[in-house]
Design a protein around this motif. Structure first.
Motif, PDB file in Angstrom:
ATOM      1  N   THR A  30       0.745  -1.189  -0.068  1.00 18.35           N
ATOM      2  CA  THR A  30      -0.241   0.219  -0.132  1.00 18.35           C
ATOM      3  C   THR A  30       0.947   1.290   0.034  1.00 18.35           C
ATOM      4  O   THR A  30       2.023   1.218   0.127  1.00 18.35           O
ATOM      5  CB  THR A  30      -0.973   0.041   1.117  1.00 18.35           C
ATOM      6  OG1 THR A  30       0.028   0.450   2.499  1.00 18.35           O
ATOM      7  CG2 THR A  30      -1.414  -1.418   1.581  1.00 18.35           C
ATOM      8  N   ALA A  31       0.207   2.301  -0.077  1.00 21.52           N
ATOM      9  CA  ALA A  31       1.123   3.742  -0.199  1.00 21.52           C
ATOM     10  C   ALA A  31       1.699   3.757   1.253  1.00 21.52           C
ATOM     11  O   ALA A  31       2.774   4.646   1.339  1.00 21.52           O
ATOM     12  CB  ALA A  31       0.252   4.805  -0.235  1.00 21.52           C
ATOM     13  N   ASP A  32       1.342   3.310   2.346  1.00 19.21           N
ATOM     14  CA  ASP A  32       1.783   3.237   3.561  1.00 19.21           C
ATOM     15  C   ASP A  32       2.991   2.131   3.933  1.00 19.21           C
ATOM     16  O   ASP A  32       3.281   2.091   5.054  1.00 19.21           O
ATOM     17  CB  ASP A  32       0.878   3.393   4.665  1.00 19.21           C
ATOM     18  CG  ASP A  32      -0.386   4.498   4.447  1.00 19.21           C
ATOM     19  OD1 ASP A  32       0.232   5.777   4.181  1.00 19.21           O
ATOM     20  OD2 ASP A  32      -1.282   4.253   4.842  1.00 19.21           O
ATOM     21  N   GLY A  33       3.076   1.402   3.163  1.00 15.17           N
ATOM     22  CA  GLY A  33       3.890   0.076   3.123  1.00 15.17           C
ATOM     23  C   GLY A  33       3.172  -1.102   3.191  1.00 15.17           C
ATOM     24  O   GLY A  33       1.893  -1.240   2.780  1.00 15.17           O
ATOM     25  N   LEU A  34       4.078  -2.271   3.587  1.00 13.45           N
ATOM     26  CA  LEU A  34       3.352  -3.552   3.117  1.00 13.45           C
ATOM     27  C   LEU A  34       2.200  -3.665   4.454  1.00 13.45           C
ATOM     28  O   LEU A  34       2.785  -3.172   5.835  1.00 13.45           O
ATOM     29  CB  LEU A  34       4.356  -4.626   3.470  1.00 13.45           C
ATOM     30  CG  LEU A  34       5.375  -4.851   2.271  1.00 13.45           C
ATOM     31  CD1 LEU A  34       6.416  -5.752   2.377  1.00 13.45           C
ATOM     32  CD2 LEU A  34       4.519  -5.104   1.132  1.00 13.45           C
ATOM     33  N   VAL A  35       1.216  -4.565   4.189  1.00 18.33           N
ATOM     34  CA  VAL A  35       0.354  -4.926   5.534  1.00 18.33           C
ATOM     35  C   VAL A  35       0.254  -6.519   5.234  1.00 18.33           C
ATOM     36  O   VAL A  35       0.053  -7.035   3.988  1.00 18.33           O
ATOM     37  CB  VAL A  35      -0.858  -4.089   5.107  1.00 18.33           C
ATOM     38  CG1 VAL A  35      -2.051  -4.409   6.151  1.00 18.33           C
ATOM     39  CG2 VAL A  35      -0.769  -2.656   5.061  1.00 18.33           C
ATOM     40  N   ARG A  66      -7.289  -0.334   2.123  1.00 15.67           N
ATOM     41  CA  ARG A  66      -6.116   0.348   1.663  1.00 15.67           C
ATOM     42  C   ARG A  66      -6.021  -0.093   0.216  1.00 15.67           C
ATOM     43  O   ARG A  66      -5.709  -1.243  -0.049  1.00 15.67           O
ATOM     44  CB  ARG A  66      -5.067   0.013   2.568  1.00 15.67           C
ATOM     45  CG  ARG A  66      -4.887   0.638   3.961  1.00 15.67           C
ATOM     46  CD  ARG A  66      -3.634   0.211   4.687  1.00 15.67           C
ATOM     47  NE  ARG A  66      -3.450   0.567   6.083  1.00 15.67           N
ATOM     48  CZ  ARG A  66      -2.525   0.521   6.697  1.00 15.67           C
ATOM     49  NH1 ARG A  66      -1.486   0.513   6.144  1.00 15.67           N
ATOM     50  NH2 ARG A  66      -2.666   0.918   8.000  1.00 15.67           N
ATOM     51  N   PRO A  67      -5.929   0.872  -0.710  1.00 20.73           N
ATOM     52  CA  PRO A  67      -5.846   0.412  -2.189  1.00 20.73           C
ATOM     53  C   PRO A  67      -4.600  -0.281  -2.184  1.00 20.73           C
ATOM     54  O   PRO A  67      -3.311   0.161  -1.637  1.00 20.73           O
ATOM     55  CB  PRO A  67      -5.635   1.818  -2.913  1.00 20.73           C
ATOM     56  CG  PRO A  67      -6.571   2.832  -2.098  1.00 20.73           C
ATOM     57  CD  PRO A  67      -6.020   2.382  -0.520  1.00 20.73           C
TER      58      PRO A  67
END
Length: 208
Positions: A30-35, A66-67
């Motif tokens: 995601t734009a915020d990192g791996l999930v 999250r996209p």
């Protein structure tokens, strides 16, 4: 995934693990990192060229919101176990042996589709429950719970579908060892209580 030719899995073995696995890991960029979330899936072989993995997340788990950048990934594991070099016949012959780890794994990549729909999730949880309860003498059914309770539980989850676009699989089960070494591995794993891993090594040998 790095997969030497002797550790490549055949189609039937891959399908077996896709169908009969424990909890798997859903990983998304995601734009915020791996999930990542650990959850069980139901395999639907009739969706697309490689099938789909169906599951659900807690509504409060925002991974579904999250996209996803690129493909999503599900990691499904079969039996795994430590392999001691003391089990190899080759240890007594020349001593040039080291420990390793045996395992089976499927990396399923694809498009992640969200189903925020109680009818979809209701059908999914029934399939998931039937898959894990069907072999029991007195299997639990969704219908055993009060309907109002089930409705409330369904509101708390969101369905997800990983439409598989490609699969990477590795069956690292001592296929690169001699017959005598494999015998030692099977016996050693049984002695260690790792019977599932021992049976996997024996099945891989018989397929060869």
């Amino acid at each position: 995934m790095y997969t030497p030719a002797h550790f490549a899995a055949d189609e039937s073995a891959v399908r077996e693990l896709l169908t009969n696995h424990g909890a798997a890991d859903l990983v998304t960029a995601t734009a915020d990192g791996l999930v990542a979330t650990t959850l069980p899936f139901v395999y639907d072989p009739d969706t697309g060229p490689h099938g789909a993995l169906l599951g659900h997340l807690a509504r409060n788990n925002d991974q579904w919101r999250r996209p996803v950048l690129g493909e999503a990934l599900a990691i499904l594991r079969g039996p795994d176990a430590y392999v001691s070099p003391t089990w190899y016949a080759a240890k007594a012959e020349h001593g040039r042996v080291v420990p390793t780890w045996n395992y089976t794994v499927v990396h399923a990549y694809g498009e992640l589709v969200v189903h925020d729909d109680p009818d979809w999730t209701g059908a999914l949880v029934r399939r998931l429950s039937d898959q894990h309860e069907g072999h029991r003498p007195q299997p639990w059914s969704v219908d055993d719970a009060p309907a109002a309770f089930v409705t409330g539980q369904l509101r708390a989850i969101v369905g997800i579908e990983l439409r598989i676009t490609r699969i990477e699989a590795k069956w690292k089960l001592s296929q690169n060892r001699s017959a005598a070494d494999v015998d030692g591995v099977v016996a050693g794993l049984h002695a260690d209580g790792a019977s599932a891993a021992a049976h996997a090594v024996d099945r891989a040998r018989r397929r060869d």
